[in-house]
Enzyme design. Structure first.
Site, PDB file in Angstrom:
ATOM      1  N   ASP A  26       0.863  -1.175   0.000  1.00  0.00           N
ATOM      2  CA  ASP A  26       0.000   0.000   0.000  1.00  0.00           C
ATOM      3  C   ASP A  26       0.904   1.232   0.000  1.00  0.00           C
ATOM      4  OD1 ASP A  26      -1.725   2.103   0.568  1.00  0.00           O
ATOM      5  OD2 ASP A  26      -2.929   0.956   1.995  1.00  0.00           O
ATOM      6  N   HIS A  27       0.840   2.008  -1.084  1.00  0.00           N
ATOM      7  CA  HIS A  27       1.757   3.145  -1.230  1.00  0.00           C
ATOM      8  C   HIS A  27       1.451   4.253  -0.218  1.00  0.00           C
ATOM      9  CE1 HIS A  27       5.007   5.110  -3.147  1.00  0.00           C
ATOM     10  NE2 HIS A  27       4.834   4.604  -4.348  1.00  0.00           N
ATOM     11  N   ARG A  28       0.335   4.153   0.485  1.00  0.00           N
ATOM     12  CA  ARG A  28       0.033   5.164   1.503  1.00  0.00           C
ATOM     13  C   ARG A  28       0.857   4.959   2.764  1.00  0.00           C
ATOM     14  NH1 ARG A  28      -6.295   4.164   1.987  1.00  0.00           N
ATOM     15  NH2 ARG A  28      -5.413   2.042   2.075  1.00  0.00           N
TER      16      ARG A  28
END
Length: 466
Positions: free
Chosen positions: A436-438
């Site tokens: 998850d790039h967050r």
């Protein structure tokens, strides 16, 4: 008391219904207290339901393949001697104490008496009629769901028993108050909502009702204003497989993951020759307690998560925050006859490699047998997916929502590899990390995957982190 109706008990984990897989008894059979009478499949597991009464079976409510809501009649028992069914008084005491004898893994109790809700005063639209709290309900009468009744202009409410029905109506823009329920007491059932969906849509001319409808919102710049229906024809030779039970939950969860998580996949090839040799050496030394490659890969994952805890996390969208878990609850993707499930090893970071191997073997076997309780299928913080068992090299798997990352392992095959400047044949595997790039950027994700690959190529590096 003569006959006693046993209702489908509260399944826990937010589950509101179960599909009947197989009846263990038939009408006329004699059952004992806590005898398993039916096998049901919930959205998370297959469980046997024991009956708290003893006596003769006089009615089975529902056939195999039928979905029953929680709180609805499941089986009716009559005493053989005409008195109160055996186990009745005992069951009521156990229910208050939470004996756990009604549904394996969930328990009969509902907590303290203060947690019980009084039945709300309901009126059925369109002709309001109060239902007193003390009014006796016939055996098939529904029990009010926790979601509550749907509001109707003028103070009336529509009697909707199931949260599933309420959600189905909401998703398709249907007000339950406009429907005439066909269930007992005017209850709006799923069939009533589906009948409304299959009804003629506003159009210049009548259109035939299709075999299957896919709902699609239509509207202007202000958002959806109506529900459009697109006909998808189903031929006579087509195989129609309904999304029910575990398969439906898998579909919902994967769809939600793709909608909410901005995922990225990175991968690297690794020389697993040393890892294979390490496993062979361990098992040769102690053949009575073998260690699998999956257990060694799990150990490597735990080492990586200790160094990069950002990946052992989830995103709380409502609170606008990232929550890093203190413990590692390792999910293991397992293919079963009922679909892909992800059983969880709680506090996997506290286990030794041998304990990991034993836990993995027992957990995957129970998952394939369908005997894992629902609690074992939720709460993971990181997932390991060995898709190499299917004979494939790589994949871009979907993250197991709400987790933040997933490590994938491809098959281990002989490939040409350069070792100390010389070409050699080595055991090579492809490792992939979907994250998850967050929760992190490429530096953290790349660092984790490189650490995993280094440990695969040089298992001795694990000693420094164990």
């Amino acid at each position: 008391m003569s006959e006693q109706v046993f209702l489908l008990p509260d399944l826990g984990e937010g589950l509101t219904e179960a599909e009947i897989v197989e009846w263990r008894v038939a009408v006329g059979d004699t059952v004992t207290v806590d005898q398993s009478v039916v096998e049901v499949e919930t959205a998370k597991a297959v469980v046997d339901v024991p009956c708290p009464y003893a006596g003769r079976v006089v009615a089975l409510h529902g056939a195999a393949g039928e979905t029953r809501p929680v709180g609805q009649p499941l089986i009716t028992i009559a005493p053989a001697d005409g008195g109160e069914p055996a186990g009745h008084a005992t069951y009521r005491e156990e229910e208050r104490a939470g004996s756990g004898n009604v549904l394996i893994g969930y328990g009969t109790g509902h907590g303290a008496a203060g947690r019980r809700r009084r039945r709300p005063r309901l009126t059925v639209a369109p002709e309001p009629a109060p239902v007193p709290d003390s009014a006796p309900a016939p055996a098939p009468a529904p029990v009010a769901a926790a979601s509550g009744p749907a509001a109707v202009p003028g103070g009336a409410v529509a009697l909707v028993i199931s949260p599933i029905v309420r959600r189905l109506a909401r998703e398709h823009g249907i007000d339950p108050a406009t429907l005439r329920g066909t269930g007992p007491g005017g209850v709006v059932r799923r069939a009533d909502v589906e009948a409304a969906l299959a009804g003629p849509a506003p159009a210049p001319r009548p259109t035939p009702v299709p075999d299957r409808l896919d709902a699609a919102p239509t509207g202007g710049a202000d958002g959806p204003t109506a529900v459009g229906r697109v006909a998808v024809p189903v031929g006579e030779e087509d195989l129609v497989v309904p999304l029910t039970g575990v398969r439906r939950v898998i579909a919902d969860k994967l769809s939600r993951s793709r909608r909410e998580i901005p995922e990225v996949t990175i991968w690297v090839d690794a020389d697993a020759t040393a890892l294979v040799e390490t496993r062979r050496a361990i098992n040769a030394a102690t053949p009575d307690a073998p260690v699998s490659l999956l257990a060694l890969l799990a150990r490597i994952c735990l080492s990586g998560l200790r160094r990069f805890p950002q990946l052992n996390a989830r995103v709380d969208t409502e609170g606008q925050r990232i929550v890093q878990s203190r413990g590692v609850h390792l999910g293991i993707a397992a293919q079963t006859d009922r679909g892909l499930v992800v059983p969880v090893l709680r506090d996997a970071h506290l286990l030794t490699t041998r304990e990991l191997a034993a836990a993995l073997a027992g957990t995957t076997a129970a998952a394939r047998a369908g005997t894992l309780p629902p609690a074992r299928l939720t709460g993971g913080t990181f997932t390991l997916n060995n898709y190499g068992v299917f004979g494939v090299d790589g994949s871009t798997p979907i993250i197991n929502h709400p987790e933040a990352a997933l490590l994938g392992v491809g098959r281990i095959v002989d490939k040409p590899w350069v070792v100390d400047g010389q070409l050699a044949v080595r055991k090579v595997t492809q490792l992939s990390l979907t994250f998850d790039h967050r929760v992190c950027d490429g530096g953290v994700a790349g660092g984790f995957l490189r650490h995993v690959a280094d440990c695969v190529e040089q298992p001795a590096l694990l000693v420094a982190n164990v």
